[in-house]
Scaffold this motif. Structure first.
Motif, mmCIF file in Angstrom:
data_model
loop_
_atom_site.group_PDB
_atom_site.id
_atom_site.type_symbol
_atom_site.label_atom_id
_atom_site.label_comp_id
_atom_site.label_asym_id
_atom_site.label_seq_id
_atom_site.Cartn_x
_atom_site.Cartn_y
_atom_site.Cartn_z
ATOM 1 N N SER A 166 12.774 -31.803 57.378
ATOM 2 C CA SER A 166 12.711 -32.310 55.912
ATOM 3 C C SER A 166 11.392 -31.619 55.330
ATOM 4 C CB SER A 166 12.579 -33.979 56.052
ATOM 5 O OG SER A 166 12.403 -34.346 54.982
ATOM 6 N N THR B 123 17.598 -30.956 49.524
ATOM 7 C CA THR B 123 18.066 -31.829 50.545
ATOM 8 C C THR B 123 17.027 -32.592 51.407
ATOM 9 O OG1 THR B 123 19.706 -30.389 50.677
ATOM 10 C CG2 THR B 123 19.755 -32.099 52.129
ATOM 11 N N PRO B 124 17.197 -33.881 51.405
ATOM 12 C CA PRO B 124 16.112 -34.818 52.121
ATOM 13 C C PRO B 124 15.869 -34.364 53.475
ATOM 14 C CG PRO B 124 17.681 -36.153 51.485
ATOM 15 C CD PRO B 124 17.945 -34.838 50.734
ATOM 16 N N LEU B 125 17.196 -34.147 54.164
ATOM 17 C CA LEU B 125 17.026 -33.939 55.599
ATOM 18 C C LEU B 125 18.066 -32.997 55.867
ATOM 19 C CD1 LEU B 125 15.616 -34.987 57.921
ATOM 20 C CD2 LEU B 125 17.749 -36.739 58.565
#
Lengths: 115, 114
Positions: free
Chosen positions: A95, A101-103
């Motif tokens: 991250s 994308t958060p993760l």
């Protein structure tokens, strides 16, 4: 672009062996966070550890240890004296603050520990 | 107490039907997510909400519609189900949208389309 590579698709070991799961990541940020998750056969996803990019100290938690090396963009996970209960799919994830994308997850490594 | 709970755990239905999956978290988190895990175990983000507001909407067919009545709930409604929708759907939550926040996952909903 963010990317996480877990080159080992499947690993089989005999109980009590040590095993290392590899994780290599790509990011353009200098601040980022790395995670490991475990997915046992029952299917749930369990958070194991978080590491930030400024902390390169290795971490040990019981039989689990993590080796973070910025020079090689790797965050490897070692299980010492493996047990059958360690059998699971293990995911490495990245991250960073600038990512869309958060993760971002790797594709996972399936570990089978044989009695 | 279960931190992130989703229902149902299993969902078997026919092509063309409409179905919903519910998710609730009791962690007091601000941010919630839906992920899809395919048959090869690949996890892909679908949506994220922060304080009931849609933040991320990845390339997902508009047959999928998330709804967040409050910040503790994020439900997923799927219209006109297709064979390719068969997967495990995971709900997750995190304290906030910070990159340092670990996400806590529900147990997953296995959706099978006949």
């Amino acid at each position: 672009a963010q990317k996480v590579t877990q080159a080992q698709t499947e690993i089989s070991v005999v109980e009590k062996e040590d095993v290392t799961l590899d994780c290599v990541y790509e990011t353009r940020d200098t601040t980022y966070y790395l995670f490991w998750y475990k997915q046992p056969p029952s299917g749930e996803l369990v958070f194991l550890i978080r590491r930030n990019s400024f902390d390169e100290q290795n971490e040990i938690s019981g039989r689990y240890s993590w080796n973070f090396q910025k020079s090689t963009s790797s965050f490897n996970f070692t299980i010492t004296a493996s047990q059958v209960v360690d059998s699971a799919v293990y995911f490495c994830a990245l991250s960073d603050p600038s990512g869309n994308t958060p993760l971002v997850f790797g594709k996972g490594t399936r570990l089978s520990v044989i009695a | 107490d279960t931190a992130v709970s989703q229902t149902p755990k299993y969902l078997v239905t026919q092509m063309g039907n409409d179905k919903s999956i519910k998710c609730e978290q009791n962690l007091g988190h601000d941010t919630m997510y839906w992920y899809k895990q395919d048959s090869k175990k690949f996890l892909k983000i679908m949506f994220s909400y922060n304080n009931k507001e849609l933040i991320i909407n990845e390339t997902v067919p508009n047959r999928f519609s998330p709804k967040s009545p409050d910040k503790a709930h994020l439900n997923l409604h799927i219209n006109s189900l297709e064979l390719g929708d068969s997967a495990v759907y995971f709900c997750a939550s995190s304290q906030d949208m910070g990159a340092n926040q670990p996400q806590h996952f529900g147990d997953g909903t296995r959706l099978s389309i006949l």
